[in-house]
Design an enzyme around this catalytic site. Structure first.
Site, PDB file in Angstrom:
ATOM      1  N   TYR A 139       4.704   8.337   0.992  1.00 13.39           N
ATOM      2  CA  TYR A 139       4.668   8.033   1.939  1.00 13.39           C
ATOM      3  C   TYR A 139       5.967   7.905   3.008  1.00 13.39           C
ATOM      4  O   TYR A 139       6.055   7.173   3.177  1.00 13.39           O
ATOM      5  CB  TYR A 139       4.246   6.481   2.726  1.00 13.39           C
ATOM      6  CG  TYR A 139       3.376   6.982   3.800  1.00 13.39           C
ATOM      7  CD1 TYR A 139       2.227   8.020   4.690  1.00 13.39           C
ATOM      8  CD2 TYR A 139       3.917   5.362   4.605  1.00 13.39           C
ATOM      9  CE1 TYR A 139       2.353   7.573   6.111  1.00 13.39           C
ATOM     10  CE2 TYR A 139       3.291   4.994   6.222  1.00 13.39           C
ATOM     11  CZ  TYR A 139       2.166   6.034   6.964  1.00 13.39           C
ATOM     12  OH  TYR A 139       1.765   5.615   8.182  1.00 13.39           O
ATOM     13  N   HIS A 144       6.440  10.967  10.149  1.00 15.18           N
ATOM     14  CA  HIS A 144       5.581  10.885   9.941  1.00 15.18           C
ATOM     15  C   HIS A 144       4.491   9.530  10.470  1.00 15.18           C
ATOM     16  O   HIS A 144       4.368   8.868  10.833  1.00 15.18           O
ATOM     17  CB  HIS A 144       5.202  11.089   8.720  1.00 15.18           C
ATOM     18  CG  HIS A 144       3.580  11.172   8.657  1.00 15.18           C
ATOM     19  ND1 HIS A 144       2.500  11.739   9.277  1.00 15.18           N
ATOM     20  CD2 HIS A 144       3.406  11.020   7.392  1.00 15.18           C
ATOM     21  CE1 HIS A 144       1.313  11.465   8.616  1.00 15.18           C
ATOM     22  NE2 HIS A 144       1.365  10.114   7.684  1.00 15.18           N
ATOM     23  N   ARG A 153      -0.834   1.134  15.626  1.00 14.62           N
ATOM     24  CA  ARG A 153      -0.315  -0.285  16.206  1.00 14.62           C
ATOM     25  C   ARG A 153       0.268  -0.791  17.146  1.00 14.62           C
ATOM     26  O   ARG A 153       0.836  -1.127  18.312  1.00 14.62           O
ATOM     27  CB  ARG A 153       0.723  -0.843  15.242  1.00 14.62           C
ATOM     28  CG  ARG A 153      -0.062  -1.166  13.693  1.00 14.62           C
ATOM     29  CD  ARG A 153       0.380  -1.485  12.618  1.00 14.62           C
ATOM     30  NE  ARG A 153       1.337  -0.902  12.149  1.00 14.62           N
ATOM     31  CZ  ARG A 153       1.093   0.356  11.479  1.00 14.62           C
ATOM     32  NH1 ARG A 153       0.088   0.829  10.182  1.00 14.62           N
ATOM     33  NH2 ARG A 153       2.034   1.045  11.191  1.00 14.62           N
ATOM     34  N   GLU A 210      -2.057  17.743   5.242  1.00 15.49           N
ATOM     35  CA  GLU A 210      -0.924  16.861   5.155  1.00 15.49           C
ATOM     36  C   GLU A 210      -0.071  18.240   4.644  1.00 15.49           C
ATOM     37  O   GLU A 210      -0.134  18.495   3.357  1.00 15.49           O
ATOM     38  CB  GLU A 210      -0.605  15.907   4.721  1.00 15.49           C
ATOM     39  CG  GLU A 210      -1.255  14.633   5.150  1.00 15.49           C
ATOM     40  CD  GLU A 210      -1.532  13.419   4.671  1.00 15.49           C
ATOM     41  OE1 GLU A 210      -1.463  13.120   3.542  1.00 15.49           O
ATOM     42  OE2 GLU A 210      -1.845  12.302   5.360  1.00 15.49           O
ATOM     43  N   GLU A 212       2.567  18.506   2.569  1.00 17.69           N
ATOM     44  CA  GLU A 212       3.875  17.655   1.210  1.00 17.69           C
ATOM     45  C   GLU A 212       4.615  18.717   0.708  1.00 17.69           C
ATOM     46  O   GLU A 212       4.078  20.031   0.185  1.00 17.69           O
ATOM     47  CB  GLU A 212       2.607  17.254   0.964  1.00 17.69           C
ATOM     48  CG  GLU A 212       2.093  15.751   1.564  1.00 17.69           C
ATOM     49  CD  GLU A 212       1.513  14.677   0.907  1.00 17.69           C
ATOM     50  OE1 GLU A 212       1.900  14.502  -0.252  1.00 17.69           O
ATOM     51  OE2 GLU A 212       0.450  14.165   1.628  1.00 17.69           O
ATOM     52  N   ASP A 244      -2.505  17.792   1.104  1.00 19.92           N
ATOM     53  CA  ASP A 244      -3.272  16.585   0.764  1.00 19.92           C
ATOM     54  C   ASP A 244      -4.354  16.417   1.771  1.00 19.92           C
ATOM     55  O   ASP A 244      -4.494  15.415   2.923  1.00 19.92           O
ATOM     56  CB  ASP A 244      -2.360  15.684   0.464  1.00 19.92           C
ATOM     57  CG  ASP A 244      -3.095  14.037   0.308  1.00 19.92           C
ATOM     58  OD1 ASP A 244      -4.046  14.821  -0.570  1.00 19.92           O
ATOM     59  OD2 ASP A 244      -2.762  13.066   0.461  1.00 19.92           O
ATOM     60  N   LYS A 264      -9.582  10.110   0.694  1.00 18.19           N
ATOM     61  CA  LYS A 264      -8.263  11.375   0.324  1.00 18.19           C
ATOM     62  C   LYS A 264      -8.286  12.461  -1.318  1.00 18.19           C
ATOM     63  O   LYS A 264      -8.072  13.490  -1.775  1.00 18.19           O
ATOM     64  CB  LYS A 264      -7.513  11.096  -0.599  1.00 18.19           C
ATOM     65  CG  LYS A 264      -6.869  10.032   1.595  1.00 18.19           C
ATOM     66  CD  LYS A 264      -5.777  11.550   1.915  1.00 18.19           C
ATOM     67  CE  LYS A 264      -4.956  10.198   2.983  1.00 18.19           C
ATOM     68  NZ  LYS A 264      -3.822  11.158   3.567  1.00 18.19           N
ATOM     69  N   THR A 360       3.389  13.294   4.010  1.00 16.24           N
ATOM     70  CA  THR A 360       3.130  14.257   5.227  1.00 16.24           C
ATOM     71  C   THR A 360       5.177  14.490   5.298  1.00 16.24           C
ATOM     72  O   THR A 360       5.713  13.919   6.100  1.00 16.24           O
ATOM     73  CB  THR A 360       2.409  13.958   6.122  1.00 16.24           C
ATOM     74  OG1 THR A 360       1.074  13.085   6.187  1.00 16.24           O
ATOM     75  CG2 THR A 360       2.474  14.429   7.141  1.00 16.24           C
TER      76      THR A 360
HETATM   77 MN    MN Z   1      -0.603  12.559   1.774  1.00 19.17          MN
END
Ligand code: MN
Length: 428
Positions: A139, A144, A153, A210, A212, A244, A264, A360
């Site tokens: 991550y 991202h 949040r 995603e 990646e 992904d 996922k 990502t």
């Molecule tokens: Mn991913």
């Protein structure tokens, strides 16, 4: 140390179209089969010509280079080759560079051998090139993580307290990683349509990609022995484009407290050719400055990011593809070497053929965001495709295509990845 097979002045006696992703300076590794011989076997490629590594080995072109005890390229994956380590990866790539150099006509003039070794790409099928033992997803894009944090949040708590101190990751599922061109079935699952309400079951409504980049490892160290950051590059064989696929509604309902699961693991798509880290060394560039300073086991010197241009396209059923994203691996905050050092710092071992994905890859501008979640800002800003249709997330029948290449300055020479594509089929 300069790697001589990367010399931009090299050319091959195999024709390579202008702007190809696969000039002789690339020499990626994959697995192919052809109509006459449906047995998958290791390969490389120059231009649109596939090079059969199993045939090259059988005909003696790797004699005195590879171990004589057992053939390396006779199986259906690259794993035996990955186990040999970087000096032999580099030596094989150098041998290919020599054999196909425009100044070397030894193989070129052997028409019997060429017939056994060279195949037009259009007559070939490409397969998943490695048996993937374990798959880890990181991550590692600050942009991202910040975008997703703001959405879920608020701006004040966008990054979790750990994020700037370690490359966050989770263990994924290797069984559902498929090669480019394999259709992806829209998953079904539980989702909560409104806060406070019981969940419903059905096809995901918020199917996403995603963007990646994944790297494939060689054989690591014994269990209990970390790979330190200075030696991490010795264990990185090469890179692939990685989609992904993500079901955002399933993910949102299930992910606490243990992380992503069924949102996922229904499918991830990879490009068929593994571009070696050696071929990408000329495109090293500075990664973002890390502030606050990271702990000593994550500190490094030198340029450890890679300047690889990335793009994403959506092609509706029967329609034209529209580019929806333009990004770059250089935006990643955490480097591959940091990911590998962190992954093994507790003694966790890696094996030849493991796959570690970046997470990502989003850049600083809205057109560089690497997922529909961010590009449409959770569906509030739909994208318009070239046929006028709108997309908040991925529709049935859409094909998502990702491309990537690094480019030498000046002469336009590209070290490319080809593409990873996948069409979304309706839920069963
Ligand atoms: Mn991913």
């Amino acid at each position: 140390m300069a790697i001589s097979s990367n010399n931009p002045a090299l050319s091959s006696w195999i024709p390579a179209p202008e702007g190809t992703d696969f000039p002789i300076q690339n020499l990626p590794f994959g697995v192919f089969s052809d109509a006459q011989n449906p047995r998958p076997r290791p390969a490389s490629i120059i231009g649109n010509t596939v090079i059969d590594l199993c045939a090259l080995e059988e005909l003696g072109y790797f004699t005195n280079l590879l171990p004589a005890a057992a053939p390396v390229f006779s199986g259906s994956t690259l794993n035996p080759f990955l186990q040999l380590g970087k000096p032999l990866w580099r030596a094989v790539r150098q041998r290919l560079s020599d054999l196909f150099n425009a100044d070397n006509d030894a193989l070129k003039n052997n028409t019997a051998h060429c017939a056994k070794i060279l195949f037009p790409l259009e007559n070939c099928s490409l397969h998943l090139p490695v048996h993937i033992g374990d798959y880890t997803d990181f991550y590692s894009s600050r942009e991202h993580a910040t975008n997703v944090g703001i959405m879920f949040r608020g701006a004040d708590n966008a990054l979790m307290p750990n994020w700037l101190h370690l490359p966050v990751g989770y263990h994924g599922r290797s069984s559902s990683i498929v090669v480019s061109g394999t259709p992806i079935r829209r998953p079904k699952g539980q989702m909560q349509l409104q806060d406070g309400q019981p969940p419903v079951f059905g096809p995901s409504r918020l199917l996403d990609f995603e963007l990646e980049m994944a790297f494939v490892t060689g054989q690591g160290k014994p269990l209990g022995t970390p790979i330190n950051i200075e030696e991490a590059d010795d264990f990185i064989f090469g890179l692939m484009l990685f989609n992904d696929w993500s079901a955002r509604d399933i993910q949102k309902w299930e992910y606490q407290p243990l992380g992503p699961f069924l949102g996922k693991n229904f499918g991830s798509s990879v490009s068929p050719w593994i571009v070696t880290l050696d071929a990408l060394e000329p495109f090293r560039t500075a990664a973002p400055v890390q502030e606050p300073a990271v702990l000593p086991y994550l500190q490094y010197s030198g340029n450890k990011a890679l300047n690889i241009n990335l793009s994403v396209f959506i092609q509706p059923e029967g329609g034209a593809a529209t580019q929806i994203c333009s990004s770059n691996t250089k935006y990643l905050y955490w480097t591959m070497e940091q990911q590998l050092a962190h992954h093994t710092v507790n003694g966790c071992n890696i094996n030849a053929g493991d796959m570690l994905a970046s997470g990502t890859i989003s850049g600083p501008t809205p057109n560089s965001f690497g997922s529909m979640l961010e590009l449409t800002w959770r569906g509030t800003k739909p994208l318009t495709l070239s046929d006028g249709a709108e997309r908040k997330f991925i529709a049935d029948g859409d094909t998502v295509i990702m491309k990537g290449y690094a480019q030498y300055p000046g002469n336009g020479l590209r070290i490319g990845f080809g593409e990873v594509s996948g069409k979304v089929l309706p839920a069963l």
